[in-house]
Design an enzyme around this catalytic site. Structure first.
Site, mmCIF file in Angstrom:
data_model
loop_
_atom_site.group_PDB
_atom_site.id
_atom_site.type_symbol
_atom_site.label_atom_id
_atom_site.label_comp_id
_atom_site.label_asym_id
_atom_site.label_seq_id
_atom_site.Cartn_x
_atom_site.Cartn_y
_atom_site.Cartn_z
ATOM 1 N N PRO A 1 0.797 -1.268 0.047
ATOM 2 C CA PRO A 1 -0.110 -0.028 -0.156
ATOM 3 C C PRO A 1 0.863 1.364 0.091
ATOM 4 O O PRO A 1 0.488 2.186 -0.096
ATOM 5 C CB PRO A 1 -0.790 -0.129 1.380
ATOM 6 C CG PRO A 1 -0.020 -1.120 2.334
ATOM 7 C CD PRO A 1 0.706 -1.812 1.132
ATOM 8 N N GLU B 1 2.151 -7.662 9.200
ATOM 9 C CA GLU B 1 2.571 -6.182 9.139
ATOM 10 C C GLU B 1 3.179 -5.596 7.835
ATOM 11 O O GLU B 1 3.524 -4.681 7.505
ATOM 12 C CB GLU B 1 3.014 -5.750 10.297
ATOM 13 C CG GLU B 1 2.301 -5.621 11.546
ATOM 14 C CD GLU B 1 0.977 -5.093 11.318
ATOM 15 O OE1 GLU B 1 1.031 -3.745 10.836
ATOM 16 O OE2 GLU B 1 -0.166 -5.306 11.664
ATOM 17 N N ASP C 1 -11.022 -0.165 -24.103
ATOM 18 C CA ASP C 1 -11.259 0.002 -22.811
ATOM 19 C C ASP C 1 -10.902 1.349 -21.940
ATOM 20 O O ASP C 1 -10.062 2.117 -22.295
ATOM 21 C CB ASP C 1 -10.340 -1.233 -22.151
ATOM 22 C CG ASP C 1 -11.175 -2.614 -22.244
ATOM 23 O OD1 ASP C 1 -12.352 -2.717 -22.414
ATOM 24 O OD2 ASP C 1 -10.208 -3.518 -22.056
ATOM 25 N N ARG D 1 -4.192 -9.365 -20.043
ATOM 26 C CA ARG D 1 -5.001 -9.215 -21.275
ATOM 27 C C ARG D 1 -4.652 -8.400 -22.286
ATOM 28 O O ARG D 1 -5.182 -8.273 -23.294
ATOM 29 C CB ARG D 1 -6.500 -8.804 -20.502
ATOM 30 C CG ARG D 1 -6.416 -7.560 -19.725
ATOM 31 C CD ARG D 1 -7.778 -7.335 -18.925
ATOM 32 N NE ARG D 1 -8.950 -7.605 -19.679
ATOM 33 C CZ ARG D 1 -9.322 -6.567 -20.505
ATOM 34 N NH1 ARG D 1 -8.564 -5.507 -20.872
ATOM 35 N NH2 ARG D 1 -10.471 -6.712 -21.280
HETATM 36 C C1 SAM Z 1 -1.760 -5.727 6.301
HETATM 37 S S1 SAM Z 1 -0.814 -5.277 5.076
HETATM 38 C C2 SAM Z 1 0.417 -4.361 5.615
HETATM 39 C C3 SAM Z 1 0.315 -3.080 5.709
HETATM 40 C C4 SAM Z 1 1.647 -2.217 6.120
HETATM 41 N N1 SAM Z 1 1.454 -2.438 7.878
HETATM 42 C C5 SAM Z 1 1.331 -0.706 5.982
HETATM 43 O O1 SAM Z 1 0.360 -0.170 6.345
HETATM 44 O O2 SAM Z 1 1.988 -0.396 5.030
HETATM 45 C C6 SAM Z 1 -0.078 -7.158 4.606
HETATM 46 C C7 SAM Z 1 0.365 -6.916 3.110
HETATM 47 O O3 SAM Z 1 -0.717 -6.875 2.134
HETATM 48 C C8 SAM Z 1 -0.244 -6.402 1.005
HETATM 49 N N2 SAM Z 1 -0.997 -4.897 0.611
HETATM 50 C C9 SAM Z 1 -1.998 -4.403 1.481
HETATM 51 N N3 SAM Z 1 -2.543 -3.726 0.959
HETATM 52 C C10 SAM Z 1 -2.047 -3.231 -0.232
HETATM 53 C C11 SAM Z 1 -2.290 -2.451 -1.483
HETATM 54 N N4 SAM Z 1 -3.170 -1.305 -1.333
HETATM 55 N N5 SAM Z 1 -1.768 -2.588 -2.679
HETATM 56 C C12 SAM Z 1 -0.922 -3.714 -2.859
HETATM 57 N N6 SAM Z 1 -0.432 -4.533 -1.500
HETATM 58 C C13 SAM Z 1 -1.313 -4.526 -0.706
HETATM 59 C C14 SAM Z 1 1.155 -6.116 1.121
HETATM 60 O O4 SAM Z 1 1.831 -6.920 0.406
HETATM 61 C C15 SAM Z 1 1.249 -5.987 2.645
HETATM 62 O O5 SAM Z 1 2.703 -6.565 3.026
#
Ligand code: SAM
Length: 266
Positions: free
Chosen positions: A97, A124, A177, A162
């Site tokens: 994220p 986390e 698209d 795709r």
């Molecule tokens: C619970 S999340 C960890 C979030 C992290 N503690 C933070 O706040 O940045 C667990 C995993 O989900 C994935 N993830 C969560 N949200 C995502 C998003 N919006 N885009 C891509 N991967 C995501 C990532 O690989 C991350 O390591």
């Protein structure tokens, strides 16, 4: 550009839940692309790179606080094993994220690469030193938090696949698209001709291809104006497009003839 034998793109995914990826990618367009060898999908589980009895992949965070963190060694060893498994150069992407928010432009760029190595985090997240030493870029699928990177990795696999030559029955469908032309897609209709009193727009029934093309462009402009005015700001319109959009605004019925900002109440 160097070309490689076999699949157009190879995806390697590092995940604690590889079946989630393998199962979901097996459906529809991605499933057919894998079956036809256009795409290769190789799955790696960091748990297979542990050495302790419990096959531990997570540990408590230094400094305390909630949750667990993915351990360095199993994850790093899985990434390195994946990288060395093929002579294709790989772009290593951590789905996070905190990464740059993916758009169709990024997906188009990825589709020209021979190999993507996608790292899905859990808990986390992953130890910062793995990001520093193993990851080329961090990519997000939106400003919200998933519990793992698998769904994000699947989104990348699907969107890239795709675009690959030979994947879609009609290559033109990807070109029109939403987000590909800078506008949203025009509305689509199929049989029957009338549903609950709502008829297919007459222009689509007449077989005049120029008129249909003009109507579709006008609809694409109009619905982008209504639903995503921010996109229009980034998309310079030709004078013909401006004219079509003005005409669209004028011919809307009373309830929708106001600007999208007014419709939003913003
Ligand atoms: C619970 S999340 C960890 C979030 C992290 N503690 C933070 O706040 O940045 C667990 C995993 O989900 C994935 N993830 C969560 N949200 C995502 C998003 N919006 N885009 C891509 N991967 C995501 C990532 O690989 C991350 O390591």
């Amino acid at each position: 550009m160097r070309t490689f034998e076999g699949a157009a793109v190879r995806f390697d995914v590092i995940s604690l839940f590889p079946d989630m990826i393998g199962d979901a990618a097996g459906y529809g367009v991605t499933g057919a692309a894998i079956e036809r060898g256009i795409v290769e999908l190789v799955l790696w589980n960091p748990r297979d790179f542990t050495e302790d009895k419990h096959r531990t992949v997570d540990d408590r965070p230094y400094g305390g606080g909630p949750g667990m963190v993915m351990k360095v060694a199993p994850l790093r060893d899985a990434i390195r094993a994946a990288r060395q498994d093929s002579n294709r150069p790989a772009r290593t992407i951590y789905l996070s994220p905190q990464g740059k928010r993916l758009t169709q432009k990024h997906i188009q760029a990825f589709s020209a690469l021979p190999r993507l190595l996608l790292v899905a985090g859990r808990y986390e997240g992953i130890d910062e030193r793995v990001i520093e030493t193993e990851i080329d870029e961090e990519c997000s699928i939106g400003d919200y938090i998933l519990s793992g990177g698998e769904i994000a990795a699947l989104a990348v696999i699907d969107a890239v696949t795709r675009l690959l030559p030979g994947v879609l029955g009609d290559a033109e469908s990807a070109l029109q698209d939403s987000h590909t032309t800078g506008l949203l897609d025009y509305p689509h209709y199929t049989r029957p001709e009338e549903v609950d009193g709502r008829r297919v727009p007459a222009v689509l029934m007449r077989g005049n291809h120029r008129a249909i093309e003009r109507w579709r462009l006008q609809q694409a402009l109009g619905r982008t104006w209504l639903k995503r005015p921010d996109m229009l700001k980034a998309h310079p319109l030709s004078s013909e497009q401006r004219r079509l959009l003005e005409e669209f605004k004028e011919t809307r019925d009373g309830s929708l003839a106001h600007s999208p900002d007014e419709a939003d109440g913003t």
